[in-house]
Write an enzyme that holds these catalytic residues in place. Structure first.
Site, mmCIF file in Angstrom:
data_model
loop_
_atom_site.group_PDB
_atom_site.id
_atom_site.type_symbol
_atom_site.label_atom_id
_atom_site.label_comp_id
_atom_site.label_asym_id
_atom_site.label_seq_id
_atom_site.Cartn_x
_atom_site.Cartn_y
_atom_site.Cartn_z
ATOM 1 N N SER A 237 42.659 60.355 2.837
ATOM 2 C CA SER A 237 43.328 60.927 4.008
ATOM 3 C C SER A 237 42.806 62.341 4.282
ATOM 4 O O SER A 237 41.599 62.539 4.410
ATOM 5 C CB SER A 237 44.842 60.901 3.748
ATOM 6 O OG SER A 237 45.556 61.167 4.907
ATOM 7 N N ASP B 161 46.223 49.871 7.423
ATOM 8 C CA ASP B 161 46.409 51.307 7.649
ATOM 9 C C ASP B 161 46.258 51.582 9.145
ATOM 10 O O ASP B 161 45.173 51.434 9.696
ATOM 11 C CB ASP B 161 45.365 52.084 6.834
ATOM 12 C CG ASP B 161 45.544 53.590 6.930
ATOM 13 O OD1 ASP B 161 46.375 54.048 7.740
ATOM 14 O OD2 ASP B 161 44.856 54.296 6.178
ATOM 15 N N ARG C 183 59.530 63.875 6.976
ATOM 16 C CA ARG C 183 59.072 62.985 5.921
ATOM 17 C C ARG C 183 59.391 61.523 6.231
ATOM 18 O O ARG C 183 58.595 60.629 5.967
ATOM 19 C CB ARG C 183 59.716 63.387 4.592
ATOM 20 C CG ARG C 183 59.188 62.629 3.401
ATOM 21 C CD ARG C 183 57.706 62.784 3.297
ATOM 22 N NE ARG C 183 57.173 62.268 2.043
ATOM 23 C CZ ARG C 183 55.889 62.244 1.747
ATOM 24 N NH1 ARG C 183 55.018 62.713 2.607
ATOM 25 N NH2 ARG C 183 55.466 61.777 0.608
ATOM 26 N N HIS D 240 48.733 53.015 5.127
ATOM 27 C CA HIS D 240 48.001 54.215 4.705
ATOM 28 C C HIS D 240 48.274 54.546 3.234
ATOM 29 O O HIS D 240 47.409 55.071 2.541
ATOM 30 C CB HIS D 240 48.408 55.379 5.606
ATOM 31 C CG HIS D 240 47.600 56.610 5.404
ATOM 32 N ND1 HIS D 240 46.220 56.613 5.442
ATOM 33 C CD2 HIS D 240 47.962 57.898 5.162
ATOM 34 C CE1 HIS D 240 45.778 57.853 5.227
ATOM 35 N NE2 HIS D 240 46.808 58.636 5.052
ATOM 36 N N ASP D 241 49.472 54.225 2.775
ATOM 37 C CA ASP D 241 49.830 54.473 1.376
ATOM 38 C C ASP D 241 48.902 53.784 0.381
ATOM 39 O O ASP D 241 48.854 54.160 -0.790
ATOM 40 C CB ASP D 241 51.263 53.985 1.101
ATOM 41 C CG ASP D 241 52.259 55.129 1.135
ATOM 42 O OD1 ASP D 241 51.829 56.281 1.334
ATOM 43 O OD2 ASP D 241 53.464 54.866 0.960
#
Lengths: 199, 384
Positions: B157, B322, B227, B355-356
């Protein structure tokens, strides 16, 4: 060394920019990097092949050929190579056009469906040919666009693709005298070097 | 409970601090009198100092990438699955450096630090930092550690963006750049998400124009919302469905507005714990650094020209689900590298985790990464 690698390597200038479509385990590119110092890239979708390429130090890019090659600029490579893959892409004719858009020249190899063993197999058994250079059954074959040398050369003519060189071989990539006389009958695999324009 | 004795853990680690005591000019035009970077190292630097790997952290990351700070620590560093003996970044071979970036809130100079000219914490006055600034500060850390050339600079990222900037700005200081789930610049959609997150913080009544600490409060709600939003974008639709479905917290529908579904409870928990750990001013800075990242800009927006400077080889990895840093973004990098004639390998990893994924020990992902790292080790004659 594998005979087919030597045949292709002979057709490539040292230091050339090379794109190998369906590069498999990267043997050809590894060979060309070592012997011809090419700036080579291979496209591949099989995850095990990709890992093998990475291990060999081959520039492998995960990309599905059937989704097109639009991401490559025109005339960005000296040589675009496709070994024994043309018959398994969705649109071989469009692929050929795209290859010659990207590369100054192309090398294409594919199995000959007009090989005498295929012809004999079909006539005698009435079944889709299975041979050394075509080892699949009809239902699981990746070869969805099989053709003969004559078919391919007809396509080249129709599309204005120039055949610069042709090398005909058996399934072990060896050339034998009769093949040059009756290539479409005695040849199992052909190596075509192609360019744009002309007949 | 932590597993310190595990054979593939780097074990107990002690963070160290590098102090730069000269003025450091930032891209925004301001100058820091000096700065501190907190960092950790794992493995041993070899005699030739040729086996160093720099791990760059993402938006909310920090220096604690692997191992444990104390035996009682419940969780190891954020990339412990990837760094350690026998892991993809193998500490038996590589000397791994992981730092907290400038502007961070985990020990490096940032908004919580004392501004030497004012004698009070920087707070919202901490100057804007960019990926280029980070990379220049990381280079000073490398000098300090005696590392002339990294075997690899690796990041996911925003971390991948740093690796790319390294390749462009200091081409002779690294042999490989590994860019995971990254992009050559953010899309408008990405910037939009960042802006919503920033607005959540900025409009929190407890933000007090960034002077929340002076008021003895913290913009918990803003940070939590930021968050929660981030988290949703880091996961995929399928991944969330698999993880939470429509499971209820309790057995029955209460048809109220309180937390009802598991996914809500999860997001609340993530948001709350984040707001306890992370500094709001740092969050604003880090998201800005993300937004501004655009290494092609000084090269007339031509990424190919920007990357032409690079001397290292590249490995570019992306993940199918992602959508925050999509496969397409990685492909843009790969295409530019090919056009620039650089050595590059790329892999698109099948994963449900959005994305994680870049933080997870996905089998094919780790296979690709360890194969690449083994090759770097081999190419250096086993000397790294």
């Amino acid at each position: 060394m594998r005979a087919d690698l030597a045949i292709i390597a002979d057709l490539i200038n040292p230091g050339a920019r090379v794109l190998d479509l369906g590069c498999g385990e990267g043997d050809l590119l590894a060979h060309l990097q070592k012997t011809k110092q090419v700036n080579g890239y291979g496209l591949e979708i099989d995850s095990n092949n990709i890992t093998t390429c990475i291990d060999k130090g081959v520039n492998v890019i995960e990309q599905n050929l059937d989704q097109g090659l639009d991401n490559f600029a025109s005339d960005s490579f000296d040589m675009v190579i496709m070994t024994e893959t043309l018959q398994s892409v969705k649109s071989p004719d469009l692929m050929l056009t795209d290859m010659l858009r990207i590369g100054e020249e192309c090398i294409v190899t594919f199995p000959n469906f007009g090989y005498w063993r295929c012809r004999l197999y079909f006539i005698l058994r009435g079944k889709m040919p299975v041979a050394e250079h075509l080892p699949y059954s009809w239902y699981d074959t990746p070869n969805i666009h099989l053709c003969t040398f004559r078919d391919f050369e007809r396509l080249c003519r129709d599309k204005g693709v120039r055949i610069i060189e042709r090398f005909v071989a058996d399934s072990k990539h060896l050339n034998r005298p009769l093949m040059n006389l009756f290539p479409n009958f005695f040849g199992a695999i052909a190596f075509y070097r192609l360019g744009s324009g002309g007949g | 409970m932590s597993d310190l004795s595990s054979a593939d853990s780097v074990g107990l680690v002690i963070p160290e601090t590098y102090r730069h005591q000269q003025p450091f000019a930032l891209q925004c035009g301001e100058t820091l009198e000096g700065f501190e970077l907190v960092y950790e190292t794992y493995g041993e630097l070899n005699d030739q100092a040729s086996n160093a790997v720099l791990v760059c952290h993402a938006l909310s990351g920090h220096h604690h990438a692997a191992g444990f700070h104390e035996a009682a620590e419940s969780r190891p560093g954020w990339w412990d699955s990837c760094i350690g003996p026998g892991k993809p970044i193998d500490t038996r071979r590589f000397y791994v450096v992981s730092l907290n970036n400038l502007g961070g809130c985990h020990g490096s100079t940032g908004p919580r630090s004392i501004n030497p000219t004012a004698g009070t914490p920087f707070g919202p006055e901490f100057p804007l930092v960019t990926v280029s600034d980070w990379v220049r500060s990381q280079r000073l850390l490398a000098d300090h550690l005696g590392i002339q050339q990294f075997a690899a600079v690796i990041g996911g990222s925003l971390g991948g963006m740093q690796a790319m900037q390294w390749a462009i700005d200091f081409p002779d200081r690294l042999r490989a750049a590994v860019l995971i789930a990254s992009a050559a610049k953010l899309s408008a959609q990405n910037i939009a998400f960042n802006e919503i997150a920033r607005q959540a913080i900025l409009t929190d009544p407890e933000y007090h124009h960034g002077k929340y600490r002076e008021h003895g409060v913290n913009p918990d709600i803003g940070l939590m919302l930021a968050r929660m939003l981030g988290h949703v974008t880091y996961l995929s639709d399928d991944g969330m469905r698999q993880k939470f479905g429509r499971e209820l917290k309790s057995g029955d529908l209460s048809l109220g507005l309180d937390v009802e579904f598991q996914v809500e409870s999860y997001l609340h928990h993530q948001g709350r714990s984040f707001s306890k750990q992370f500094d709001a001013n740092t969050y604003l800075l880090m998201t800005r650094a993300l937004d501004y990242f655009d290494p092609a800009r000084p090269y007339e927006d031509d990424l190919v020209v920007a990357l032409s400077n690079a001397l290292c080889k590249f490995c570019v990895i992306s993940f199918t689900t992602d959508w925050r840093f999509s496969v397409k973004r990685s492909k843009e990098i790969v295409d530019a590298l090919v056009e620039a004639g650089k050595n590059v390998a790329s892999a698109v990893i099948e994963s449900d985790h959005g994305h994680d994924s870049f933080l997870l020990p996905i089998s094919r992902y780790f296979k690709v990464l360890s194969t690449y790292m083994n090759r770097l080790h081999r190419e250096a004659g086993g000397a790294c």
